[in-house]
Design a protein around this motif. Sequence first.
Motif, short mmCIF file in Angstrom:
data_model
loop_
_atom_site.label_atom_id
_atom_site.label_comp_id
_atom_site.label_asym_id
_atom_site.label_seq_id
_atom_site.Cartn_x
_atom_site.Cartn_y
_atom_site.Cartn_z
N GLY A 16 31.78 44.84 59.19
CA GLY A 16 31.93 46.14 58.56
C GLY A 16 32.99 46.22 57.49
N THR A 17 33.58 45.09 57.10
CA THR A 17 34.57 45.10 56.03
C THR A 17 33.87 45.10 54.68
N LEU A 18 34.17 46.10 53.89
CA LEU A 18 33.60 46.22 52.55
C LEU A 18 34.61 45.67 51.56
N ARG A 19 34.18 44.70 50.76
CA ARG A 19 35.07 44.06 49.78
C ARG A 19 34.52 44.26 48.38
N ALA A 20 35.45 44.45 47.45
CA ALA A 20 35.08 44.62 46.06
C ALA A 20 34.86 43.30 45.36
N CYS A 21 35.33 42.20 45.98
CA CYS A 21 35.27 40.90 45.30
C CYS A 21 35.26 39.79 46.33
N LEU A 22 34.47 38.77 46.07
CA LEU A 22 34.41 37.58 46.93
C LEU A 22 35.77 36.90 47.02
N LEU A 23 36.55 36.98 45.95
CA LEU A 23 37.81 36.25 45.85
C LEU A 23 39.02 37.13 46.12
N LYS A 24 38.84 38.15 46.93
CA LYS A 24 39.96 38.98 47.36
C LYS A 24 39.95 39.07 48.88
N ASN A 25 41.10 38.78 49.49
CA ASN A 25 41.20 38.93 50.94
C ASN A 25 41.10 40.39 51.35
N GLU A 26 41.58 41.28 50.48
CA GLU A 26 41.65 42.69 50.84
C GLU A 26 40.27 43.33 50.88
N GLY A 27 40.09 44.18 51.85
CA GLY A 27 38.89 45.00 51.97
C GLY A 27 39.19 46.15 52.89
N VAL A 28 38.19 46.98 53.14
CA VAL A 28 38.36 48.13 54.03
C VAL A 28 37.26 48.07 55.09
N ASN A 29 37.65 48.06 56.35
CA ASN A 29 36.67 48.05 57.41
C ASN A 29 36.16 49.47 57.65
N ILE A 30 34.88 49.67 57.42
CA ILE A 30 34.29 51.01 57.51
C ILE A 30 33.44 51.18 58.77
N ARG A 31 33.52 50.23 59.68
CA ARG A 31 32.79 50.36 60.94
C ARG A 31 33.34 51.56 61.72
N ASN A 32 32.45 52.34 62.27
CA ASN A 32 32.79 53.55 63.03
C ASN A 32 33.36 54.68 62.17
N GLN B 188 37.61 54.48 46.63
CA GLN B 188 38.83 53.68 46.71
C GLN B 188 38.57 52.24 46.28
N LEU B 189 37.42 51.71 46.68
CA LEU B 189 37.12 50.31 46.42
C LEU B 189 36.97 50.01 44.92
N LEU B 190 36.59 51.01 44.15
CA LEU B 190 36.46 50.79 42.71
C LEU B 190 37.75 50.27 42.10
N GLY B 191 38.88 50.76 42.60
CA GLY B 191 40.17 50.33 42.08
C GLY B 191 40.66 49.01 42.63
N MET B 192 39.88 48.40 43.54
CA MET B 192 40.28 47.13 44.17
C MET B 192 39.57 45.93 43.57
N LYS B 193 38.71 46.16 42.59
CA LYS B 193 37.95 45.06 42.00
C LYS B 193 38.72 44.47 40.83
N PRO B 194 39.11 43.20 40.88
CA PRO B 194 39.90 42.62 39.79
C PRO B 194 39.06 42.43 38.53
N TYR B 195 39.72 42.51 37.39
CA TYR B 195 39.04 42.26 36.12
C TYR B 195 39.13 40.79 35.75
N LEU B 196 40.24 40.14 36.11
CA LEU B 196 40.41 38.70 35.88
C LEU B 196 40.23 37.97 37.20
N ARG B 197 39.69 36.79 37.13
CA ARG B 197 39.36 36.05 38.35
C ARG B 197 40.61 35.57 39.08
N PRO B 198 40.75 35.91 40.38
CA PRO B 198 41.85 35.35 41.17
C PRO B 198 41.69 33.84 41.29
N PRO B 199 42.80 33.08 41.40
CA PRO B 199 42.70 31.62 41.41
C PRO B 199 42.01 31.05 42.63
N GLU B 200 42.24 31.63 43.81
CA GLU B 200 41.61 31.15 45.04
C GLU B 200 41.78 32.20 46.12
#
Length: 327
Positions: free
Chosen positions: A277-293, A305-317
Amino acid sequence: MFSFLCLVELALPMSQTLVDSYGRRIRKLRVSLTDQCNLRCHYCMPVDATFLNQSTYLSCQEYGEIVGELIEFGLEEVRLTGGEPLLRSNFAEIARAIGQLKLKKIGLTTNGIVLDRHLDTLRENNILDLNVSLDSLNVKTFREITHGNYLKIILRNLELAHHQGFKIKLNTVVMRGINDQEIFDLIEYAKQWDMEIRFLEIMRIGYACQQQERTFISAQELLTKIQQKYNLKPIQSALDATAFRYSTSCGGVIGFIASESQPFCGHCSRWRLSVDGTLRACLLKNEGVNIRNFSPLERQQVYWQLLGMKPYLRPPEVSHAMHQIGG
């Protein structure tokens, strides 16, 4: 003249369209159905990988509710992923729940091992676009990459799906000194069965970070090598496409996903929903929000909220494992 995409945007109230400050509209969702897999591809997970307790998995009802809500915010495409999504015990139930929603396209990413058992379910729910991982046509190399002895089964299932009319793309992670000598064999196999072949750069994600530098081959290096044998003609793709593609004079289609050397973050239109249930804005970001329940109202607040969590430049890893978030 307005494009079809513009017409879709105009049909929705602006407040109901998920567009971030960079103008990227979220219209695609990768939906993980399980973190479990029946292979252990060495760029994805260790042999002794541990998995989530299945009590933490999203239910069929939750998948339907979340995807249904996001459609109201402009979602158009869903891709079912894993781990290996076809291992989910109630896969057919989830496929029906999502298949009845008003989506333009539903796809599936799979390793193909148990694909034959689910072809009827896929067809009944209009899941006709298959991405199938195929990193080698050599039994020994395949076993070394995946720690599994399933190549013949996968090839049989690919050919069965082809005969039943599914649209198939083959995904090959190309690794120097491991399977890079097979690229022409893979191109010819894909052409023989009217499948598109896509060559992926190995990414710095989780377990693969240990070997990425040693085995990395850029898409440009592969393209230059392939052009020595084939005349390639560029195929126009959508701005938010992950692959850049070419047709060959002999009828094949070759794509490249250059996530490392030519990142496409600036036009990315994808979010990811993990099995817990964790919704992530990007494959290369650890951060997300768990929306289960969460209630529908709470989830909708997270979408904005997630719109502001999507990076414009690619994270290194990123440290989290690929199989846990749905590749």
